[in-house]
Scaffold this motif. Structure first.
Motif, short mmCIF file in Angstrom:
data_model
loop_
_atom_site.label_atom_id
_atom_site.label_comp_id
_atom_site.label_asym_id
_atom_site.label_seq_id
_atom_site.Cartn_x
_atom_site.Cartn_y
_atom_site.Cartn_z
N LEU A 96 -2.92 3.47 14.47
CA LEU A 96 -3.04 3.28 13.02
C LEU A 96 -2.86 1.82 12.64
O LEU A 96 -3.54 1.30 11.75
CB LEU A 96 -2.03 4.16 12.29
N VAL A 112 -6.16 0.13 13.17
CA VAL A 112 -7.13 0.41 12.09
C VAL A 112 -6.83 -0.49 10.90
O VAL A 112 -7.72 -1.12 10.32
CB VAL A 112 -7.07 1.90 11.66
N GLU A 113 -5.56 -0.61 10.57
CA GLU A 113 -5.17 -1.42 9.42
C GLU A 113 -5.48 -2.90 9.65
O GLU A 113 -5.94 -3.61 8.76
CB GLU A 113 -3.68 -1.22 9.14
N GLU A 157 -11.83 -7.25 8.34
CA GLU A 157 -13.08 -6.97 7.63
C GLU A 157 -13.05 -7.62 6.24
O GLU A 157 -14.00 -8.24 5.80
CB GLU A 157 -13.28 -5.45 7.47
N GLU A 158 -11.92 -7.43 5.59
CA GLU A 158 -11.79 -7.93 4.24
C GLU A 158 -11.82 -9.45 4.19
O GLU A 158 -12.51 -10.05 3.39
CB GLU A 158 -10.48 -7.40 3.64
N ARG A 160 -13.99 3.55 2.90
CA ARG A 160 -13.65 2.76 4.10
C ARG A 160 -12.43 1.87 3.90
O ARG A 160 -11.86 1.36 4.86
CB ARG A 160 -14.84 1.91 4.52
N ARG A 161 -12.03 1.66 2.67
CA ARG A 161 -10.91 0.74 2.42
C ARG A 161 -9.55 1.45 2.34
O ARG A 161 -8.53 0.82 2.11
CB ARG A 161 -11.12 -0.04 1.11
N LEU A 162 -9.56 2.75 2.50
CA LEU A 162 -8.30 3.49 2.41
C LEU A 162 -7.38 3.16 3.58
O LEU A 162 -7.83 3.12 4.72
CB LEU A 162 -8.61 5.00 2.44
N SER A 163 -6.10 2.92 3.30
CA SER A 163 -5.16 2.60 4.38
C SER A 163 -5.00 3.79 5.32
O SER A 163 -4.91 4.93 4.88
CB SER A 163 -3.80 2.24 3.78
N PRO A 164 -4.95 3.53 6.63
CA PRO A 164 -4.71 4.63 7.58
C PRO A 164 -3.31 5.23 7.43
O PRO A 164 -3.02 6.27 8.00
CB PRO A 164 -4.88 3.96 8.95
N MET A 190 -9.10 -3.51 9.33
CA MET A 190 -9.46 -3.50 7.90
C MET A 190 -9.16 -4.84 7.24
O MET A 190 -9.94 -5.34 6.43
CB MET A 190 -8.71 -2.39 7.15
#
Lengths: 418, 80
Positions: free
Chosen positions: B37, B40-41, B47-48, A127-131, B44
């Motif tokens: 994209l 999404v980043e 989330e972190e 889940r932590r992989l960059s898009p 993320m």
């Protein structure tokens, strides 16, 4: 009517320079760009040296936000392309966009991103992989990003032919312009494989020099004491234009790209065969396809990797092709200074061949102290050699048995309609 | 730093926009120039930073800065 292809723009970043002028000055002065690896801790590796870019500022070419998402090989490609397009003064807009294409080769693609994101996968989970992982890794995204930036909507591709990728790209682009499918091409090669994986992988093949205590002397093409190649990074991109189109817009023409020869060894995954007949045929085809008299060739930018086999077999191949004339022509390996840019080599070395013609200088092979047995051509040892160069070849050979040779000559207007 | 401030700091960094552009009703895609994209980043990064997990289904509903702030507050058990 026969369509001719000329070079109207060039751009490079490589271990000896961040522009064409800087690079050419360094090469003619015999300056090495090889040093101890600074990008990561290379202590555990057998090879701790490489040709890294120096003082390269990516923000000259890409926005900060964009930079985070691009692998280094794409950033280098955008830098080379920006310089080449500017140098050519070509405007890509509605009137020609569909007639301008992009072919940029890379041997490996986004290796730094693969390593970084693989570490994330292992450490933190999927889940932590960059898009942006996949678009940074794919080798064809160098060409993709360039085409997006300039709106070039003609042919696009990416040969992934290892160390021949840059020359394959320029050769394919040349054929497309000749064939009438495009009037201009942004073409070349780039690489950014100085990573733990890249170095360790080539180390495992015993392909790299381990002269860690004397980096500037490590890349020794044709020398008795050579012990493998030194990896470099960066690349070179050129603007190829159909002659009439270039003349119509009053472009400055550096030289004519007149021939391309491509052959396969069909022999071994990494080693060339004795006599290197595939190289013989690719040089012969490059010249024959444009009716070039081998005697007109004054300079060959050799593949000259400084691996034990290449240098001897390439020498044999040159002798086979040129016969007596091989004694008079100048053959040098600029990899002695830049290291081996893998997929970027064909791009950078095409620029070197063009500059040799336009400036009338054969750049030297440095570190050639004791020519090896069987290495007995004029490799321009140590010092650049001023000479009139009517035509020049750029040799590039890659793993997988790929041979790609480009033939350039002085541009001459061959009269009306030519 | 409040959740609002932290969210905006992340957005400024990730999307390369100015603080002034980050009004609560600003839409990531329409007003701040993000593509799918980028989004999404951005999620993320949130989330972190906030130690939460946002499902793809929930992601679909986050369109504006206010959506993100409310969602994070809810997730952290704070009033939104």
């Amino acid at each position: 009517m026969e369509r001719r292809v000329v070079i109207t723009g060039m751009g490079t970043v490589n271990p000896v320079g961040n522009t064409v002028d800087e690079t050419w000055a360094a090469l003619c002065a015999g300056r090495s760009g090889i040093g101890t690896i600074t990008k990561f801790d290379a202590a555990p590796l057998a090879t701790k040296i490489a040709g890294e870019l120096k003082n390269f500022d990516p923000l000259l070419y890409v926005e900060k936000k964009e930079l985070r998402r691009l692998d280094a090989f794409i950033v280098y490609a955008l830098a080379c392309a920006e310089m080449a397009v500017k140098d050519a003064g070509i405007v890509i807009d509605g009137h020609n966009a569909e007639r301008v294409g992009t072919i940029i080769g890379s041997g490996i693609g986004g290796l730094q991103t693969i390593e970084k994101e693989h570490a994330v996968l292992e450490r933190s989970g999927p889940r932590r992989l960059s898009p942006f992982t996949i678009p940074a890794v794919l080798p064809n995204l160098a060409a993709g990003q360039i085409s997006i930036r300039y709106g070039a909507r003609g042919p696009i591709s990416c040969p992934v032919t290892a160390c021949a990728a840059g020359a394959s790209a320029i050769g394919m682009a040349f054929l497309l312009v000749k064939d009438g499918q495009a009037d201009a091409m942004i073409a070349g090669g780039v690489e950014a494989a100085i990573t733990p994986f890249g170095i360790a992988g080539f180390n495992a093949m015993r392909a790299l020099s381990t002269r860690n205590d004397d980096p500037e002397k490590a890349s020794r093409p044709f020398d008795r004491d050579r012990d493998g190649f030194v990896m470099g990074e960066g690349g070179g991109i050129l603007i190829l234009e159909e002659l009439a189109a270039a003349r119509k817009r009053g472009a400055r023409i550096y030289a004519e790209l007149c021939g391309f020869g491509c052959t396969a060894d069909a022999y071994h995954m990494a080693a060339p065969p004795p006599g290197h007949e595939g190289a013989v045929r690719s040089m012969a085809i490059a010249m024959k396809s444009c009716g070039m008299d081998p005697a007109a060739v004054g300079y060959i930018n050799a593949h000259g990797t400084a691996t034990p086999l290449n240098d001897v077999y390439e020498t044999q191949a040159i002798k086979q092709v040129f016969g007596e004339h091989s004694r008079t022509l100048a053959v040098s390996s600029t990899k002695s200074m830049t290291g081996h840019l893998l997929g970027g080599a064909g791009g950078l070395e095409a620029i070197v061949a063009v500059k040799a013609i336009t400036d009338g200088i054969a750049p030297p092979t440095i570190n050639l102290d004791n020519p090896d047995e069987g290495c007995d051509l004029d490799y321009v040892p140590g010092r650049a050699k001023p000479m009139t160069i009517e035509a020049a070849l750029s040799n590039t050979f890659g793993f997988g048995g790929v041979n790609a040779v480009l033939a350039f000559r002085t541009y001459r207007d061959r009269g009306k309609g030519a | 730093m409040s959740i609002e401030e932290k969210v905006i700091e992340i957005i400024v960094e990730q999307l390369d926009v100015t603080r002034e552009e980050c009004v609560p009703e600003a839409s990531f895609i329409e007003d701040l120039g993000a593509d799918s994209l980028d989004l999404v980043e951005l999620i993320m990064a949130m989330e972190e930073n906030f130690g939460i997990e946002i499902s793809d289904e929930e992601l679909q509903k986050i369109r504006t800065i206010q959506d993100a702030i409310s969602y994070i507050k809810k997730k952290k058990g704070l009033a939104g």
